[in-house]
Design a protein around this motif. Structure first.
Motif, PDB file in Angstrom:
ATOM      1  N   UNK A  73       0.846  -1.189   0.000  1.00 32.19           N
ATOM      2  CA  UNK A  73       0.000   0.000   0.000  1.00 32.19           C
ATOM      3  C   UNK A  73       0.888   1.249   0.000  1.00 32.19           C
ATOM      4  N   UNK A  74       0.561   2.206  -0.870  1.00 28.46           N
ATOM      5  CA  UNK A  74       1.302   3.456  -0.983  1.00 28.46           C
ATOM      6  C   UNK A  74       0.396   4.627  -0.600  1.00 28.46           C
ATOM      7  N   UNK A 153      -5.482  -3.119  -8.749  1.00 21.88           N
ATOM      8  CA  UNK A 153      -5.172  -1.981  -7.882  1.00 21.88           C
ATOM      9  C   UNK A 153      -6.470  -1.378  -7.357  1.00 21.88           C
ATOM     10  N   UNK A 154      -6.479  -1.059  -6.088  1.00 18.47           N
ATOM     11  CA  UNK A 154      -7.619  -0.357  -5.489  1.00 18.47           C
ATOM     12  C   UNK A 154      -7.101   0.925  -4.843  1.00 18.47           C
ATOM     13  N   UNK A 166      -3.990  10.321  -1.670  1.00 16.34           N
ATOM     14  CA  UNK A 166      -4.368   9.143  -2.447  1.00 16.34           C
ATOM     15  C   UNK A 166      -3.633   7.937  -1.870  1.00 16.34           C
ATOM     16  N   UNK A 167      -4.382   6.902  -1.547  1.00 14.52           N
ATOM     17  CA  UNK A 167      -3.794   5.648  -1.074  1.00 14.52           C
ATOM     18  C   UNK A 167      -4.112   4.566  -2.099  1.00 14.52           C
ATOM     19  N   UNK A 168      -3.070   3.893  -2.583  1.00 13.61           N
ATOM     20  CA  UNK A 168      -3.249   2.819  -3.564  1.00 13.61           C
ATOM     21  C   UNK A 168      -2.731   1.501  -3.005  1.00 13.61           C
TER      22      UNK A 168
END
Length: 221
Positions: A73-74, A153-154, A166-168
């Motif tokens: 998670x980024x 990807x979510x 933004x969290x991906x």
């Protein structure tokens, strides 16, 4: 090469997909970005009408990465005076952010050209009009970016107080058939870059701010 440590933590992905999670409150890195070179733009129109000094409105971005053994998670955060969520008039486009990874040898993969035919790159591309379903892209050089048929990807995003968060998230290994993407392994390191688009500045496609050099993402075992 500047390093970003991706720590292993025992936190559910659902919790990590939250800008307000306590996980994101410390240990974040700030990466500087610069304008993409106008000479690299394939369109004669873009080269003719753009002022290179005005490309790259976003000058820095805050980033952090963690994984829970299953998903990586980024967290990305940057200043944006107002949210641009969709294509508007002729000069307004959606804001956006993308993470870029080399498939092969980082030393032979040019970040400013998004790879080459033999050394492609993989991007995770978020825009607000994607409705929290970021696109998975593969590029073999300038003007070759294509979305793969599927993407695992979510994301979660929020604009507040002049900033985008933004969290991906994505499984460490590709899970979708036909999803051409990098596998990210605990205990390994991989290069990564980042790009940011400010829609109100007319930025879209190759017109953006980006990290001019690869950074090293160290994934804890």
């Amino acid at each position: 090469m500047e390093k970003v440590i991706c720590k292993k933590i025992a936190t559910a992905t659902k919790e990590l997909l939250n800008c307000d999670s306590s996980v994101w409150q410390s240990g974040k890195a700030v990466l500087e970005t610069a304008a993409t070179p106008l000479a690299n733009q394939p369109s004669p129109y873009i080269k003719g009408v753009y002022d290179e000094t005005k490309i790259g409105a976003v000058k820095k971005i805050t980033i952090k990465a963690v994984h829970n053994g299953k998903d990586i998670v980024f967290y990305c955060e940057w200043e944006s005076g107002k949210p641009n969520k969709e294509i508007g008039d002729i000069n307004v486009f959606p804001d956006g952010v993308a993470l870029l990874f080399p498939f092969k040898d980082i030393d032979k993969t040019p970040i400013n050209e998004m790879g080459t035919q033999d050394y492609p790159t993989n991007a995770w591309y978020w825009r607000p009009d994607f409705e929290e379903k970021p696109k998975n892209q593969v590029s073999h050089g300038l003007s070759t970016s294509l979305y793969t048929e599927k993407s695992s990807i979510s994301s979660y995003s929020r604009w507040a107080n002049g900033k985008w968060c933004v969290v991906m998230a994505r499984p460490m290994k590709a899970t979708q058939p036909g999803e051409e993407t990098v596998d990210l392994m605990p205990g390994k390191a991989i290069g990564f870059g980042i790009a940011v688009w400010e829609g109100s500045n007319g930025e879209r496609g190759g017109i953006k701010a980006f990290s001019k050099e690869w950074r090293e993402l160290v994934i804890e075992a």
